[in-house]
Structure formats: C-alpha cells, structure tokens
Motif scaffolding. Structure first.
Motif, PDB file in Angstrom:
ATOM      1  N   VAL A   1       4.713   0.926   9.344  1.00 55.22           N
ATOM      2  CA  VAL A   1       3.402   0.626   8.741  1.00 55.22           C
ATOM      3  C   VAL A   1       3.509  -0.514   7.738  1.00 55.22           C
ATOM      4  N   ASP A   2       4.730  -0.792   7.269  1.00 55.68           N
ATOM      5  CA  ASP A   2       4.954  -1.784   6.218  1.00 55.68           C
ATOM      6  C   ASP A   2       4.251  -1.356   4.938  1.00 55.68           C
ATOM      7  N   CYS A   3       4.396  -0.079   4.621  1.00 51.48           N
ATOM      8  CA  CYS A   3       3.815   0.461   3.390  1.00 51.48           C
ATOM      9  C   CYS A   3       4.913   1.176   2.611  1.00 51.48           C
ATOM     10  N   ALA A   4       4.658   1.392   1.329  1.00 51.87           N
ATOM     11  CA  ALA A   4       5.548   2.238   0.545  1.00 51.87           C
ATOM     12  C   ALA A   4       5.209   3.698   0.824  1.00 51.87           C
TER      13      ALA A   4
ATOM     14  N   GLU B   1       0.102   3.821  13.778  1.00 47.29           N
ATOM     15  CA  GLU B   1      -1.037   2.977  14.144  1.00 47.29           C
ATOM     16  C   GLU B   1      -2.248   3.275  13.276  1.00 47.29           C
ATOM     17  N   ALA B   2      -2.510   4.561  13.030  1.00 48.48           N
ATOM     18  CA  ALA B   2      -3.668   4.941  12.225  1.00 48.48           C
ATOM     19  C   ALA B   2      -3.531   4.455  10.785  1.00 48.48           C
ATOM     20  N   LEU B   3      -2.353   4.637  10.207  1.00 50.76           N
ATOM     21  CA  LEU B   3      -2.140   4.190   8.835  1.00 50.76           C
ATOM     22  C   LEU B   3      -2.198   2.671   8.737  1.00 50.76           C
ATOM     23  N   SER B   4      -1.569   1.988   9.687  1.00 52.65           N
ATOM     24  CA  SER B   4      -1.585   0.525   9.680  1.00 52.65           C
ATOM     25  C   SER B   4      -3.007   0.007   9.785  1.00 52.65           C
TER      26      SER B   4
ATOM     27  N   PRO C   1       0.846  -1.196   0.000  1.00 54.08           N
ATOM     28  CA  PRO C   1       0.000   0.000   0.000  1.00 54.08           C
ATOM     29  C   PRO C   1       0.877   1.240   0.000  1.00 54.08           C
ATOM     30  N   VAL C   2       0.298   2.384  -0.373  1.00 51.06           N
ATOM     31  CA  VAL C   2       1.101   3.571  -0.656  1.00 51.06           C
ATOM     32  C   VAL C   2       0.662   4.759   0.197  1.00 51.06           C
ATOM     33  N   LEU C   3       1.638   5.420   0.803  1.00 55.33           N
ATOM     34  CA  LEU C   3       1.417   6.709   1.443  1.00 55.33           C
ATOM     35  C   LEU C   3       2.094   7.777   0.594  1.00 55.33           C
ATOM     36  N   MET C   4       1.300   8.683   0.017  1.00 55.56           N
ATOM     37  CA  MET C   4       1.838   9.841  -0.687  1.00 55.56           C
ATOM     38  C   MET C   4       2.151  10.906   0.364  1.00 55.56           C
TER      39      MET C   4
END
Length: 283
Positions: free
Chosen positions: A73-76, A270-273, A44-47
């Motif tokens: 978060v284990d995100c890109a 935590e919120a993003l995860s 998943p992606v965080l811009m």
C-alpha cells in the motif's frame, strides 16, 4: 496477478524501517510497532489491532500482514500492543487502541506520518476493536478516520444466528473458545451488549468511515459480519463486503498454504491503496 506471483509477493514483502516504540498517552504507556515505507513524503497511516480473542496474539503473530500492507500500500502501519487479561480486562484494550490512534493523529507528523490520513484494521477481536474505535472517534469528534478494514470481526457478543449454530464446533474458532475469551476479557457485571464490546449493537451507524468487510464462509462470526455490512449500507456508509466460501476464521494468516488468503490480502491492499489515493474501495 497469478497464483505464483501472489505467493512470491507475500513471501518477499520487505519494509525499510520497523521500530518498536512506546507511546505515552494520558500518562499510560502503549507499546506499538511502526512499519515505515521508504518514501520521502509523510506516509498515510493504517492503525492495526491484532486478533486473538482480546487475550492472545501480539505484535509478532500478525507481523507478516503488517509488513505486506506497508509494502504493497506504501503506507505506514502502526500495530498496537494493547494491554490484555488477566492483568488488564475490558475496557483497557479499547482505551489503549483509541489512545494510540489519538496520539498518532496529534503527534504522528513528528514520526514522518500524515496523521490526517488514517485508516484502521483488525481481524477477529481486533476487527471488533477497529469498528469500536471508529464509533468512539465519531462520537467524541476525535481522530478523522477515513476507512475501516474489518477481517472476520467480532461485532456482536450476544449474536444468535445461523452461523453461530452451524459452525459452533469443528471449524477452528469454536463457540466454547469464544465464550472462554469473553470470560477472560469481560469483568463480571459488564453487559455484553455494551457497544464497546458489541459495536453492531450501537444505536447509530451514520457518519462512520467507509469499510471493507471480509467474512469467511465457515466461520461462526460470518453472519454478524454480513449483518454489520447491511446496517452500514442502510446508514449510507460506503461498504464493500467480500465473503470467501469454504474458508475458516483467521484464514488470511496462512497465505503460503491457501490461495484465497493471498487473494484476500491483495484485496485488502487494493482497497487501502484506493482509499489513500482518494478513489474509494474497489468494487
């Protein structure tokens, strides 16, 4: 997590792959930095849109936050190096941020990303840009953005409220500095009420992504963040607003010195995860 663990985690965050790329969007290059976690499936992606009053700041000034979000978060994370004054004034930053988000939504699978799972984030002016990108994406039926993380955002360039008066000077970001930033960024004749400058003045708040809004108790932008959270809630948007008393604008940038910064970073992760796992933001 105790304070010692928080400090160690912030310092030791490690990302497996970091690459500077240039996205060609509508014939115009937009530099970005891609942080990619070590996972075999599409991430998943965080811009991320950096702060600095639309004028200062760059990919390096907010590098640590992006690395921590990627690791925890284990995100890109795709950090956008939008064009800035004096060469490029409003609305170029908005156009670059939206173009990069749209490119990732359309082409991100080729980079090992999951473009159907996008969130946006930013602090200060970058937080305002993140809010604007959500509104544009909704209005144009563009990228499906599922979550917005707004850190002490600039949301109303014409705001007249208690925090603008109470913390106008002596608390880091001053009213004089904000006026200077706006003078550099906004061309003469452009109204500051334009929703791409002041997303809090948009006419509609329905159908926007869920949000975590963080405000600082000693920040002149505090009250517009509070008001924006209320307006989103009134429109039926899931919102968690967290304020950190005694903190100044930009406090999250100093986790080594400030325990509340470490706690705020942990809340962001935590919120993003939770969002990317489909559980929503923590209460």
């Amino acid at each position: 997590m105790n304070v010692a663990c928080e400090r160690q985690a912030v310092r030791d965050a490690v990302v497996m792959h970091v690459n500077d790329l240039t996205l060609t969007t509508k014939g115009r290059p937009v530099p970005v930095r891609l942080y990619r976690p070590a996972r075999p499936d599409p991430a998943p992606v965080l811009m991320f849109f950096h702060g600095g009053g639309w004028v200062a700041g760059d990919l390096d000034t907010h590098d640590s936050f992006c690395r921590v979000m990627c690791e925890w978060v284990d995100c890109a994370v795709v950090a956008v190096h939008y064009a800035r004054p004096p060469e490029h004034r409003f609305p170029r930053a908005v156009e670059d941020c939206y173009a990069a988000t749209e490119w990732i939504a359309l082409e991100g699978a080729g980079l090992g990303l999951a473009p159907s799972r996008i969130a946006v984030a930013g602090g200060g002016s970058g937080g305002g840009l993140a809010a604007v990108i959500c509104q544009i994406a909704r209005d144009l039926e563009g990228p499906d953005i599922g979550f917005q993380l707004l850190l002490y955002p600039v949301l109303d360039c014409l705001a007249r409220n208690r925090s603008r008066e109470q913390f106008a000077e002596g608390f880091g970001l001053t009213a004089e500095m904000l006026d200077w930033y706006l003078g550099q960024y906004v061309p003469s004749g452009v109204p500051l009420a334009h929703p791409w400058l002041s997303p809090a003045r948009d006419v509609c708040f329905k159908d926007l992504p869920a949000a975590l809004i963080i405000t600082a108790g000693l920040d002149l932008l505090r009250d517009e963040g509070r008001a924006f959270a209320r307006r989103l809630k009134k429109a039926g948007v899931p919102v968690h607003h967290k304020e950190y008393p005694g903190m100044r604008h930009g406090f999250i940038n100093y986790p080594a010195a400030e325990p509340q910064a470490r706690r705020a970073i942990l809340l962001c992760a935590e919120a993003l995860s939770a969002h990317f796992k489909g559980a929503g933001a923590p209460a």
